[in-house]
Scaffold this motif. Structure first.
Motif, PDB file in Angstrom:
ATOM      1  N   VAL A 174      -3.261   3.490   8.904  1.00 50.01           N
ATOM      2  CA  VAL A 174      -3.761   2.360   8.123  1.00 50.01           C
ATOM      3  C   VAL A 174      -4.042   1.218   9.085  1.00 50.01           C
ATOM      4  O   VAL A 174      -3.132   0.726   9.760  1.00 50.01           O
ATOM      5  N   GLU A 175      -5.308   0.811   9.139  1.00 55.07           N
ATOM      6  CA  GLU A 175      -5.719  -0.279  10.030  1.00 55.07           C
ATOM      7  C   GLU A 175      -6.111  -1.491   9.196  1.00 55.07           C
ATOM      8  O   GLU A 175      -6.874  -1.371   8.235  1.00 55.07           O
ATOM      9  N   ASP A 222      -8.574  -8.707   5.262  1.00 53.64           N
ATOM     10  CA  ASP A 222      -9.535  -8.734   4.149  1.00 53.64           C
ATOM     11  C   ASP A 222     -10.074  -7.334   3.846  1.00 53.64           C
ATOM     12  O   ASP A 222     -10.820  -7.144   2.892  1.00 53.64           O
ATOM     13  N   ARG A 223      -9.662  -6.369   4.676  1.00 54.48           N
ATOM     14  CA  ARG A 223     -10.031  -4.983   4.396  1.00 54.48           C
ATOM     15  C   ARG A 223      -9.077  -4.049   5.129  1.00 54.48           C
ATOM     16  O   ARG A 223      -8.480  -4.417   6.154  1.00 54.48           O
ATOM     17  N   LEU A 224      -8.950  -2.837   4.601  1.00 55.03           N
ATOM     18  CA  LEU A 224      -8.117  -1.804   5.211  1.00 55.03           C
ATOM     19  C   LEU A 224      -8.965  -0.561   5.461  1.00 55.03           C
ATOM     20  O   LEU A 224      -9.818  -0.205   4.647  1.00 55.03           O
ATOM     21  N   VAL A 225      -8.713   0.108   6.566  1.00 56.64           N
ATOM     22  CA  VAL A 225      -9.325   1.413   6.850  1.00 56.64           C
ATOM     23  C   VAL A 225      -8.188   2.428   6.862  1.00 56.64           C
ATOM     24  O   VAL A 225      -7.280   2.351   7.696  1.00 56.64           O
ATOM     25  N   VAL A 226      -8.232   3.358   5.919  1.00 57.35           N
ATOM     26  CA  VAL A 226      -7.166   4.344   5.750  1.00 57.35           C
ATOM     27  C   VAL A 226      -7.697   5.725   6.131  1.00 57.35           C
ATOM     28  O   VAL A 226      -8.772   6.149   5.675  1.00 57.35           O
ATOM     29  N   PHE A 268       0.852  -1.194   0.000  1.00 55.85           N
ATOM     30  CA  PHE A 268       0.000   0.000   0.000  1.00 55.85           C
ATOM     31  C   PHE A 268       0.889   1.247   0.000  1.00 55.85           C
ATOM     32  O   PHE A 268       1.881   1.327   0.733  1.00 55.85           O
ATOM     33  N   ASP A 269       0.507   2.221  -0.815  1.00 53.60           N
ATOM     34  CA  ASP A 269       1.252   3.475  -0.885  1.00 53.60           C
ATOM     35  C   ASP A 269       0.253   4.603  -1.166  1.00 53.60           C
ATOM     36  O   ASP A 269      -0.947   4.363  -1.378  1.00 53.60           O
ATOM     37  N   GLY A 270       0.734   5.813  -1.209  1.00 51.29           N
ATOM     38  CA  GLY A 270      -0.140   6.956  -1.486  1.00 51.29           C
ATOM     39  C   GLY A 270       0.592   8.262  -1.316  1.00 51.29           C
ATOM     40  O   GLY A 270       1.778   8.302  -1.008  1.00 51.29           O
ATOM     41  N   ASP A 322      -3.763  -5.372  12.655  1.00 47.37           N
ATOM     42  CA  ASP A 322      -2.548  -4.570  12.633  1.00 47.37           C
ATOM     43  C   ASP A 322      -2.926  -3.109  12.389  1.00 47.37           C
ATOM     44  O   ASP A 322      -4.013  -2.802  11.880  1.00 47.37           O
ATOM     45  N   THR A 323      -2.040  -2.195  12.744  1.00 48.60           N
ATOM     46  CA  THR A 323      -2.244  -0.771  12.502  1.00 48.60           C
ATOM     47  C   THR A 323      -0.907  -0.118  12.209  1.00 48.60           C
ATOM     48  O   THR A 323       0.136  -0.520  12.763  1.00 48.60           O
ATOM     49  N   HIS A 324      -0.936   0.893  11.346  1.00 48.66           N
ATOM     50  CA  HIS A 324       0.279   1.601  10.941  1.00 48.66           C
ATOM     51  C   HIS A 324      -0.004   3.101  11.011  1.00 48.66           C
ATOM     52  O   HIS A 324      -1.028   3.572  10.501  1.00 48.66           O
ATOM     53  N   THR A 325       0.917   3.834  11.611  1.00 51.40           N
ATOM     54  CA  THR A 325       0.778   5.290  11.711  1.00 51.40           C
ATOM     55  C   THR A 325       2.100   5.936  11.337  1.00 51.40           C
ATOM     56  O   THR A 325       3.164   5.510  11.822  1.00 51.40           O
TER      57      THR A 325
END
Length: 336
Positions: free
Chosen positions: A76-77, A111-115, A63-65, A86-89
């Motif tokens: 990114v959760e 199976d899904r991401l919350v950005v 994932f990028d942006g 997992d979560t990324h900040t």
């Protein structure tokens, strides 16, 4: 191997169905999503999206942006069903390379991401009335694991504006209102060329960032359009007034002419009243003469009628007497 026409047609239809099926499940889907359409410069905004169908195109990707929000924060959760795995900040306008890897073979494969991306709306580099200024709120990208390519999942362009006194928002509103007023006047058949010229000046002022002049000129162009519409509408009324004025003018001219015939006394003192009085005086003199004639005529007519009546009566009596004399003529026996 020989293919009949029907076989070829059937194969083509099958390929179309296959391609359609692949197309439906060929990209990461975005739902739901929350992103503002416009925001004020300096305002803090948040964009939040949910990515599903993560493995429709590849079983492993990064994932990028990117964003131009200032002081941006990315979160990114990763979820399996309702469980967050997992979560990324991270801070900045773009995530670090390879920070978020999506791998279907992993035990905690999401199976899904919350950005979520939040930050401050940047200043406007240049203004254009025809093309409202926008900035890149966020671009979400799927990058191949081997770095061979990337695909944009979704992009969010946000219109940004200022609210100074006046700001770009007020100036744009003034221009929009003026544009509507001018268009309405033009549709009524009014001449809006002057208003259009002033409106063009207002747009130029807006594009150069001179919003005070843009507002002033926009309001002026709207007033010019309204005036042209009003003048066009009152043209009939003025025409009507002109007709009335012509009648009144005729009466006035008539009075002046009469005044001139009676000695131009209105010219001696410039007073229309004196002219009228002089004219009336002349008419009184003539009127008295006419009145005397009318009185004489009133006495003469009855006398003439009386004489005529007497004459008629005399003729009738004379005729009757003559008739009697004829019946008593010489052929009649005097002794009866």
């Amino acid at each position: 191997m020989s293919w009949s026409r029907s076989s070829k047609l059937g194969l083509a239809v099958l390929l179309l169905f296959v391609l359609a099926a692949v197309g439906v499940a060929s990209a990461v889907s975005v739902t739901p999503e929350q992103a503002p359409e416009e925001a004020e410069v300096g305002q803090n905004v948040t964009i939040q999206v949910e990515l599903q169908d993560l493995y429709a195109e590849s079983s492993s990707w990064n994932f990028d942006g990117q964003t131009v929000l200032e002081n941006a924060t990315w979160t990114v959760e990763e979820y399996q069903g309702s469980n967050q795995v997992d979560t990324h900040t991270f801070q900045g306008q773009s995530p670090p390379n390879g920070e978020v890897t999506i791998d279907q073979s992993a035990s905690d494969a999401p199976d899904r991401l919350v950005v979520e991306i939040s930050g401050t709306v940047p200043i406007v580099d240049s203004y254009s009335y025809e093309n409202p200024a926008t900035f890149l709120g966020a671009e979400l990208v799927r990058v191949a694991s081997d770095g061979s390519g990337f695909t944009t999942i979704q992009e969010y362009q946000i219109h940004h504006y200022t609210t100074d006194d006046p700001g770009s928002a007020e100036a744009r509103t003034a221009l929009d209102d003026a544009r509507s007023t001018i268009d309405a006047a033009a549709s009524d058949g009014s001449d809006v060329s002057e208003a259009e010229s002033t409106f063009d000046d207002a747009v130029s002022a807006y594009d150069s960032g001179n919003f005070a002049d843009a507002v002033s000129l926009a309001e002026e162009s709207a007033s010019q359009a309204e005036s042209s519409s009003s003048d066009g509408g009152s043209g009939s009324d003025d025409s009507g007034s002109s007709d009335d004025g012509s009648t009144d003018g005729g009466s006035t001219n008539g009075t002046d002419t009469t005044g001139g015939d009676t000695g131009d006394q209105s010219g001696s003192d410039g007073s229309q009243t004196d002219s009228s009085q002089t004219s009336d005086g002349g008419q009184d003199a003539d009127g008295n003469s006419s009145s005397n004639d009318s009185d004489d005529g009133g006495l003469l007519m009855p006398i003439l009628y009386a004489l005529l009546g007497a004459l008629i009566l005399g003729v009738i009596v004379g005729g009757f007497y003559w008739y009697q004399q004829q019946n008593q003529g010489p052929n009649r026996d005097p002794l009866g």
